[in-house]
Write a protein that holds these residues in place. Structure first.
Motif, mmCIF file in Angstrom:
data_model
loop_
_atom_site.group_PDB
_atom_site.id
_atom_site.type_symbol
_atom_site.label_atom_id
_atom_site.label_comp_id
_atom_site.label_asym_id
_atom_site.label_seq_id
_atom_site.Cartn_x
_atom_site.Cartn_y
_atom_site.Cartn_z
ATOM 1 N N GLU A 108 -1.981 5.823 4.373
ATOM 2 C CA GLU A 108 -2.272 6.838 5.499
ATOM 3 C C GLU A 108 -3.580 6.322 6.261
ATOM 4 O O GLU A 108 -3.423 6.439 7.490
ATOM 5 C CB GLU A 108 -2.208 8.170 4.963
ATOM 6 C CG GLU A 108 -2.488 9.145 5.902
ATOM 7 C CD GLU A 108 -2.507 10.597 5.255
ATOM 8 O OE1 GLU A 108 -2.467 11.443 5.876
ATOM 9 O OE2 GLU A 108 -2.666 10.650 4.057
ATOM 10 N N ARG A 109 -4.505 6.169 5.717
ATOM 11 C CA ARG A 109 -5.837 5.814 6.345
ATOM 12 C C ARG A 109 -5.752 4.659 7.241
ATOM 13 O O ARG A 109 -6.223 4.394 8.481
ATOM 14 C CB ARG A 109 -6.830 5.575 5.177
ATOM 15 C CG ARG A 109 -7.373 6.906 4.797
ATOM 16 C CD ARG A 109 -8.736 6.507 4.097
ATOM 17 N NE ARG A 109 -8.617 5.762 2.950
ATOM 18 C CZ ARG A 109 -8.286 6.002 1.523
ATOM 19 N NH1 ARG A 109 -8.436 7.219 1.405
ATOM 20 N NH2 ARG A 109 -8.354 5.437 0.655
ATOM 21 N N GLU A 153 4.365 0.152 5.460
ATOM 22 C CA GLU A 153 5.269 1.433 6.199
ATOM 23 C C GLU A 153 6.404 1.295 6.186
ATOM 24 O O GLU A 153 7.027 2.446 5.821
ATOM 25 C CB GLU A 153 4.681 1.274 7.754
ATOM 26 C CG GLU A 153 4.976 2.518 8.415
ATOM 27 C CD GLU A 153 4.620 2.348 9.766
ATOM 28 O OE1 GLU A 153 4.644 3.426 10.582
ATOM 29 O OE2 GLU A 153 4.551 1.288 10.239
ATOM 30 N N TRP A 161 7.543 2.307 2.459
ATOM 31 C CA TRP A 161 7.142 3.890 2.152
ATOM 32 C C TRP A 161 8.029 4.727 2.911
ATOM 33 O O TRP A 161 8.710 5.814 2.314
ATOM 34 C CB TRP A 161 5.887 3.912 2.695
ATOM 35 C CG TRP A 161 5.296 5.342 2.542
ATOM 36 C CD1 TRP A 161 4.917 6.088 1.287
ATOM 37 C CD2 TRP A 161 5.258 6.248 3.377
ATOM 38 N NE1 TRP A 161 4.500 7.208 1.494
ATOM 39 C CE2 TRP A 161 4.669 7.570 2.673
ATOM 40 C CE3 TRP A 161 5.307 6.384 4.905
ATOM 41 C CZ2 TRP A 161 4.435 8.832 3.275
ATOM 42 C CZ3 TRP A 161 4.942 7.582 5.545
ATOM 43 C CH2 TRP A 161 4.650 8.659 4.774
ATOM 44 N N TRP A 163 0.895 -1.195 0.154
ATOM 45 C CA TRP A 163 0.065 -0.064 0.119
ATOM 46 C C TRP A 163 0.819 1.170 -0.087
ATOM 47 O O TRP A 163 2.138 1.453 0.722
ATOM 48 C CB TRP A 163 -1.167 -0.049 1.123
ATOM 49 C CG TRP A 163 -2.100 -0.873 0.831
ATOM 50 C CD1 TRP A 163 -2.537 -1.407 -0.290
ATOM 51 C CD2 TRP A 163 -3.155 -0.863 1.818
ATOM 52 N NE1 TRP A 163 -3.793 -1.922 0.117
ATOM 53 C CE2 TRP A 163 -4.241 -1.626 1.164
ATOM 54 C CE3 TRP A 163 -3.570 -0.420 3.107
ATOM 55 C CZ2 TRP A 163 -5.730 -1.767 1.855
ATOM 56 C CZ3 TRP A 163 -4.790 -0.588 3.697
ATOM 57 C CH2 TRP A 163 -5.670 -1.430 2.997
ATOM 58 N N ARG A 164 0.293 2.205 -0.622
ATOM 59 C CA ARG A 164 0.785 3.658 -0.797
ATOM 60 C C ARG A 164 -0.119 4.574 -0.283
ATOM 61 O O ARG A 164 -1.346 4.261 -0.130
ATOM 62 C CB ARG A 164 1.666 3.982 -2.297
ATOM 63 C CG ARG A 164 2.376 3.036 -2.512
ATOM 64 C CD ARG A 164 3.971 3.407 -2.040
ATOM 65 N NE ARG A 164 4.792 2.530 -2.449
ATOM 66 C CZ ARG A 164 5.492 1.533 -2.187
ATOM 67 N NH1 ARG A 164 4.616 0.795 -1.448
ATOM 68 N NH2 ARG A 164 6.205 0.760 -2.824
ATOM 69 N N ASN A 165 0.138 5.722 0.144
ATOM 70 C CA ASN A 165 -0.773 6.660 0.205
ATOM 71 C C ASN A 165 -1.769 7.196 -0.923
ATOM 72 O O ASN A 165 -1.416 6.723 -2.102
ATOM 73 C CB ASN A 165 -0.240 8.143 0.555
ATOM 74 C CG ASN A 165 0.444 8.238 1.767
ATOM 75 O OD1 ASN A 165 0.258 7.250 2.759
ATOM 76 N ND2 ASN A 165 1.216 9.101 2.208
ATOM 77 N N PRO A 166 -3.130 7.200 -0.697
ATOM 78 C CA PRO A 166 -3.928 7.453 0.640
ATOM 79 C C PRO A 166 -4.169 6.148 1.450
ATOM 80 O O PRO A 166 -4.519 6.309 2.699
ATOM 81 C CB PRO A 166 -4.814 8.351 0.370
ATOM 82 C CG PRO A 166 -5.595 7.897 -1.122
ATOM 83 C CD PRO A 166 -3.972 7.377 -1.765
ATOM 84 N N ASP A 167 -4.010 5.036 0.778
ATOM 85 C CA ASP A 167 -4.490 3.972 1.559
ATOM 86 C C ASP A 167 -3.787 3.722 2.741
ATOM 87 O O ASP A 167 -4.238 3.552 3.776
ATOM 88 C CB ASP A 167 -4.602 2.739 0.489
ATOM 89 C CG ASP A 167 -5.581 2.682 -0.343
ATOM 90 O OD1 ASP A 167 -6.518 3.429 -0.235
ATOM 91 O OD2 ASP A 167 -5.482 1.979 -1.482
#
Length: 709
Positions: free
Chosen positions: A433-434, A469, A472, A427-431
């Motif tokens: 981050e959420r 995380e 990223w 996953w990358r942002n925005p997923d």
């Protein structure tokens, strides 16, 4: 069951019990219709929307009538077994048969596991169990399966085989004629379509279904006023009309009405000194509880406010665990053991008990089991009525939050499984981050996630989140490092460009200074001649005084003028630079000038320049380290010989001063700086002064020696 009579006129939001038929008003005709259908079919499905009063109608209406003998063909002797399917329908059926009135299973000397094994033998397992238990003659068995819609959730969550066996057992038990076994189910009407999951169930429901009707205005009037009269009280006519006018088509109105009446009765009793007889419920009590619309929600908030902050957090976890949002926004109850709630909340089971007790008091009934049943880790907790889920605003917000949390977790788990198979990326942002915010806000645990999957799936989902995380953060660090290098290179380039601009801009000023110095070189011989002429005039004047007294005054005046001119010349010479090149020029011209320059040099010995350097993080393309070099006069110099300086320009070792370093003024304490990889063994400092008549002065010093010293 409880005692023979009810203990209060209004039960609140919980359903009526069979022993509360004395306060159950307005459903007499509907009770007769149920008895008629049950007598003809032995299987009866009582359906209707949530909150319409199905369970109360079956218990306080139909069962109470059966035990009174109103179904004459069957008699008045009944063993009643009441259950909900929950998450283990066969085990629950075995337990209720062990506790059934008369003890059907106990009479056979069986234990709960043996009873369950008997029920699992086949569709006639219940019939065999009752037969072996020696059902007394003329005695009937009524099996009430309340909240039958729970079987659909159990079927969906992986219990399809047991769910099929359980439904087949109910249908076969009601269809056989060997023993008088009757089966009644209560079910929300919005689950009727799900009945097609089970073979034979749609046909049985079509043959014997009772759709619970709404109360008419007159029936509702009886339900409001009748129970109060049983206890010697009354409901003010104005309040009755107010309640009837506000009683709308929403099915939740019935539990809301009962809960409001219970609260108003308790309030009126407190006003009358806890006596029931003579109590009158009026509009003042109605306004006191917040009206029909807010009575339940406000009451639940009051209970929540009584708890400590830690207990409030446990309450939120508990109610979120006890509710479930299904397909189509259908909010239903999701019973759970007390130990499960404690595990999700991350506390001991003993910490949950006070919270449960606060919400299950008889004057509240927001939770089950009732207050007279002791709690233990295996106690099954449930919401007293689904209307609480829809009417309590705080609980509605909690359900929304739980739904969002579960939705994100399910998506995280699915993506983690795909990632393991190489079918999805991290996953990358925005997923991302959420998901990280969800992890901080919700603090999910394996106990919480067990509701939505296995512990292994939860571990894999969190591992996927950590890996996302980590990758990223690494990418962000590399990007920031590259951006920092780019900024540093840009600063170096800007600094170089600025220095070049300053050098070009100040070269013109340097040429002007050079022209001034050239002019001085030309004027110095003339100045020397002027000085010699002044002395000659002094001698002439002195001879004239000796020769002619009469010309004394004129000669004296001429002498004074010559002396004044000499002082002006000496002052001019004192302001001249002590540059070695200029000294040599004067050496060739006049011996007297040497002495005057020696005096000026003595004064200039107090002028001292220093230097310092600071390392930078940058390097040249050939990997040489860069430094920030600073050149400046010492404070004592600025306070002394250079106290009126206005500008100092620093030059490299170049005979014609073509390479200027930097120009500095008093605002920055005459500090000049440049960026480079080495010091200068000879630096010229050109000092300009505020006095326009004072000529610039040039000083020379070894910068490298200053740094090494």
């Amino acid at each position: 069951m409880g005692g023979e009579f009810s203990s209060a006129p209004y039960p609140g939001m919980r359903p009526f019990r069979a022993d509360e038929s004395d306060i159950y008003f307005g459903r007499e005709a509907q009770t007769d219709a149920l008895l008629d259908k049950l007598a003809r079919h032995r299987f009866l499905a009582v359906v209707g929307p949530s909150g319409c009063g199905k369970s109360s109608l079956v218990r306080a209406g139909m069962i109470a009538a059966l035990q009174t003998g109103f179904m004459a063909a069957a008699g008045a002797d009944w063993w009643v077994a009441e259950m909900r399917p929950g998450d283990r329908p066969m085990a629950r059926l075995a337990n209720v048969m062990m506790r059934a009135v008369g003890g059907v299973a106990k009479s056979a000397g069986a234990t709960a596991p043996l009873v369950e094994a008997c029920l699992r033998r086949g569709p006639l397992g219940l019939v065999d169990l009752v037969h072996d238990g020696d059902l007394p003659p003329a005695t009937n068995l009524l099996l009430l399966v309340d909240q039958f819609e729970e079987i659909f959730r159990y079927h969906q969550k992986g219990g399809s085989d047991e769910a099929d066996a359980f439904v087949g057992l109910l249908l076969a038990s009601a269809a056989q004629t060997r023993l008088p076994i009757y089966v009644v189910i209560t079910m929300r009407s919005d689950f009727l379509g799900d009945c097609a999951l089970f073979s034979g169930l749609p046909e049985a429901i079509n043959d014997s279904q009772y759709l619970t009707p709404r109360l008419s205005r007159e029936q509702c009037r009886l339900a409001i006023s009748g129970p109060a009269r049983v206890f010697g009280g009354t409901v003010a006519p104005a309040l009755v009309n107010r309640l009837l006018n506000e009683f709308g088509p929403n099915p939740d109105q019935l539990p809301l009405l009962q809960h409001a009446l219970m609260r108003m009765w308790d309030s009126a009793r407190r006003d009358s000194g806890e006596a029931s007889a003579g109590v009158t419920i009026g509009l003042a009590h109605y306004e006191r509880i917040g009206g029909l619309a807010r009575a339940m929600s406000d009451h639940a908030d009051e209970v929540l406010d009584e708890l400590s902050s830690d207990q409030s957090a446990i309450a939120e976890v508990m109610f979120r665990r006890l509710t479930e949002r299904g397909i189509g926004q259908r909010d239903t109850r999701a019973p759970a053991r007390l130990s499960d709630v404690a595990a999700v909340a991350g506390v001991a089971a003993s910490a949950v008990c006070p919270v449960v007790d606060a919400f299950r008091r008889p004057d509240r009934s927001f939770l089950t089991p009732p207050a007279d049943i002791a709690l233990n880790p295996e106690t099954l907790l449930d919401i007293g009525h689904e209307s609480l889920i829809r009417q309590w605003q705080t609980l509605g917000e909690w359900v929304d939050r739980e739904t969002r949390s579960a939705g994100l977790y399910r998506r995280l788990g699915l993506t983690s499984q795909l990632w393991l198979r190489g079918e999805a990326a991290l996953w990358r942002n925005p997923d991302l981050e959420r998901a990280l915010k969800w992890e901080v806000d919700e603090r999910p645990t394996p106990a919480w996630a067990a509701r939505y999957g296995s512990v292994e799936e939860f571990a894999q989902a969190i591992a996927f989140l950590r890996e996302s995380e980590t990758v990223w953060l690494g990418e962000q660090a590399r990007a920031e490092q590259a951006a920092r290098r780019e900024r540093e290179q840009e600063i170096v380039l800007q600094t170089q460009n600025a220095e070049q601009e300053k050098l070009r801009a100040e070269n013109a000023a340097l040429r002007s200074h050079k022209r001034l110095l050239s002019t001085l070189f030309v004027l110095l011989p003339l100045l020397a001649m002027v000085a010699g002429l002044a002395f000659w005039q002094m001698n002439v004047a002195e001879e004239a005084r000796l020769q002619a007294e009469e010309a004394r005054l004129n000669a004296e005046e001429a002498r004074q003028k010559a002396e004044q001119q000499a002082k002006q010349v000496q002052a001019l010479l004192a302001r001249l630079t002590n540059s070695e090149a200029i000294k040599r020029a004067f050496l060739a011209e006049d011996g007297a000038a040497i002495a005057r320059f020696a005096q000026a040099a003595a004064r200039n010995d107090a002028v001292v320049f220093a230097a310092e350097k600071k390392p930078l993080t940058w390097k040249t393309e050939d990997d040489r380290s860069l430094f920030n070099y600073r050149l400046f006069p010492l404070p004592a110099t600025l306070r002394g010989p250079l106290n009126s300086a206005t500008q100092i320009t620093y030059f490299m070792n170049h005979p014609t001063f073509q390479k200027k370093l930097i120009t500095a003024g008093p605002a920055d304490h005459f500090v000049g700086s440049y960026i480079g990889w080495g010091c200068l063994d000879r630096v010229y400092a050109l000092v300009e002064f505020a006095d326009p008549d004072r000529l610039p002065e040039v000083y020379e010093y070894d910068m490298c020696a200053q740094l090494s010293g």
